[in-house]
Design an enzyme around this catalytic site. Structure first.
Site, PDB file in Angstrom:
ATOM      1  N   ASP A 268      -5.910  -3.586   6.782  1.00 23.03           N
ATOM      2  CA  ASP A 268      -6.627  -4.863   6.876  1.00 23.03           C
ATOM      3  C   ASP A 268      -7.692  -4.981   5.787  1.00 23.03           C
ATOM      4  O   ASP A 268      -7.901  -6.058   5.223  1.00 23.03           O
ATOM      5  CB  ASP A 268      -7.284  -5.001   8.249  1.00 23.03           C
ATOM      6  CG  ASP A 268      -6.293  -4.798   9.388  1.00 23.03           C
ATOM      7  OD1 ASP A 268      -5.136  -5.225   9.246  1.00 23.03           O
ATOM      8  OD2 ASP A 268      -6.678  -4.189  10.401  1.00 23.03           O
TER       9      ASP A 268
ATOM     10  N   THR B  44       0.848  -1.195   0.000  1.00 20.30           N
ATOM     11  CA  THR B  44       0.000   0.000   0.000  1.00 20.30           C
ATOM     12  C   THR B  44       0.878   1.237   0.000  1.00 20.30           C
ATOM     13  O   THR B  44       1.918   1.281   0.666  1.00 20.30           O
ATOM     14  CB  THR B  44      -0.923   0.023   1.230  1.00 20.30           C
ATOM     15  OG1 THR B  44      -0.148  -0.119   2.428  1.00 20.30           O
ATOM     16  CG2 THR B  44      -1.945  -1.099   1.159  1.00 20.30           C
TER      17      THR B  44
END
Length: 340
Positions: A281, A241
């Site tokens: 998550d 990310t």
């Protein structure tokens, strides 16, 4: 239906109302969350058959934690009951240039004091296709690190795909210990998930020409990080990310998936953040869903980053969005216009 198992700690989250600071607040909102539980909720909301494995006390607060997952359809039948307490974390939401803060009160929790004999991985993995955990779980204790090793060995023996988010937490263990323990676990992992800091903190692998605090990211540097991780551990894929932090409220958000020597980058979203906890998550949940369903690499990273972008607009740890909502955003509708 394909079955997924996630393993980790489910905690009680206590947060001041809105943007109040800890020292201002006279009452706290109580919810539940934890990295692997958050992934399980995402997958359940996408219609995946997913079970969460952990250990929680056999009292009302432990049951409330279990119930927080059951209402989304997560299978909690493999949660072991016992131990002294539910771990707690306090979360103060940041605003503008003031960062969010997390304070842990999780020492001595049921899962942190769990024993290897608490978990029969042969039974847990019956009929399972995918296993997910994060670097937070082996950081809880030496015994839990051994439990994680038992799990990945059994999963690998059964041909189960294994994913892990490195998720380094400096409040739980040192970089040196994390590097040693995670290196052993990574020998069994198929898909590694990381952010702009994890690879550096855990393995000393750093992206070139990048300043995470100044909002400057260099794509070639992240391709290099993914290649080095793949060369070191033989991962089938590395997902990273890419967060450009303009302030606590405003971030640019994108991601990269590296498979078969090629890097695939998602589109970039300019996010105004409601709650960033659980953002990584939700990315992991989106990625697992994509790969389970055979999406190509570009579609997989687009789905995962769109899912995570939406999570930043949702209060609490859990990402309460549907496949259709994720696909709408991934397909290009980022207007936020009212749907009637």
């Amino acid at each position: 239906m394909k079955k997924v198992v996630t393993f980790g700690e489910l905690m009680l989250r206590l947060a001041p109302e809105g943007y109040l600071r800890f020292v201002q607040s006279e009452k706290y909102e109580a919810t539940f969350g934890g990295a692997e539980a958050n992934v399980a909720v995402s997958l359940a909301n996408y219609g995946v058959d997913v079970a969460f494995v952990s250990k929680l006390p056999d009292h009302e607060i432990g049951q409330a934690a279990v119930n927080s997952l059951r209402k989304f359809g997560v299978d909690t039948s493999k949660v072991v009951r016992g131990g002294a307490r539910v771990g707690i974390y306090y979360c103060e939401k940041g605003a503008s240039q003031r960062p969010s803060k997390v304070i842990y009160d999780r020492a001595g929790s049921s899962i942190a004091t769990a024993k290897k004999e608490d978990f029969n991985w042969s039974e847990i993995f019956e009929g399972v296709e995918w296993f997910h955990f994060t670097g937070i779980t082996p950081a809880l204790s030496d015994e839990v690190a051994e439990i994680c090793m038992d799990a990945v060995k059994e999963a690998k023996k059964r041909g189960i795909k294994i994913s892990c988010d490195l998720n380094f937490r400096k409040k739980l263990w040192s970089k040196e210990k994390a590097g040693k323990v995670m290196a052993g676990l990574c020998e069994y992992i198929d898909y590694c998930i990381a952010n702009e800091e994890d690879a550096k903190d855990v393995f000393g692998i750093e992206a070139d020409n990048t300043d995470i605090y100044g909002g400057k990211l260099d794509r070639e540097g992240y391709i290099s990080v993914a290649k080095k991780l793949t060369d070191k551990f033989g991962f089938k894929g590395v997902a990273i990310t890419l967060r450009e932090s303009l302030s606590a409220n405003d971030n640019n958000w994108s991601g990269m998936l590296y498979v078969d020597g090629q890097a695939y980058f998602s589109k970039k979203y300019a996010m105004h953040i409601v709650d960033r906890v659980g953002g990584g998550d939700s990315f992991g949940g989106g990625l697992i869903y994509s790969l389970l369903n055979g999406f190509d690499p570009q579609k997989s990273i687009e789905f995962a980053i769109a899912a995570s972008c939406l999570k930043h607009s949702v209060e609490g740890d859990y990402n309460m969005v549907s496949v259709k909502e994720v696909e709408t955003l991934a397909g290009g509708d980022a207007s936020g216009r009212v749907q009637r």
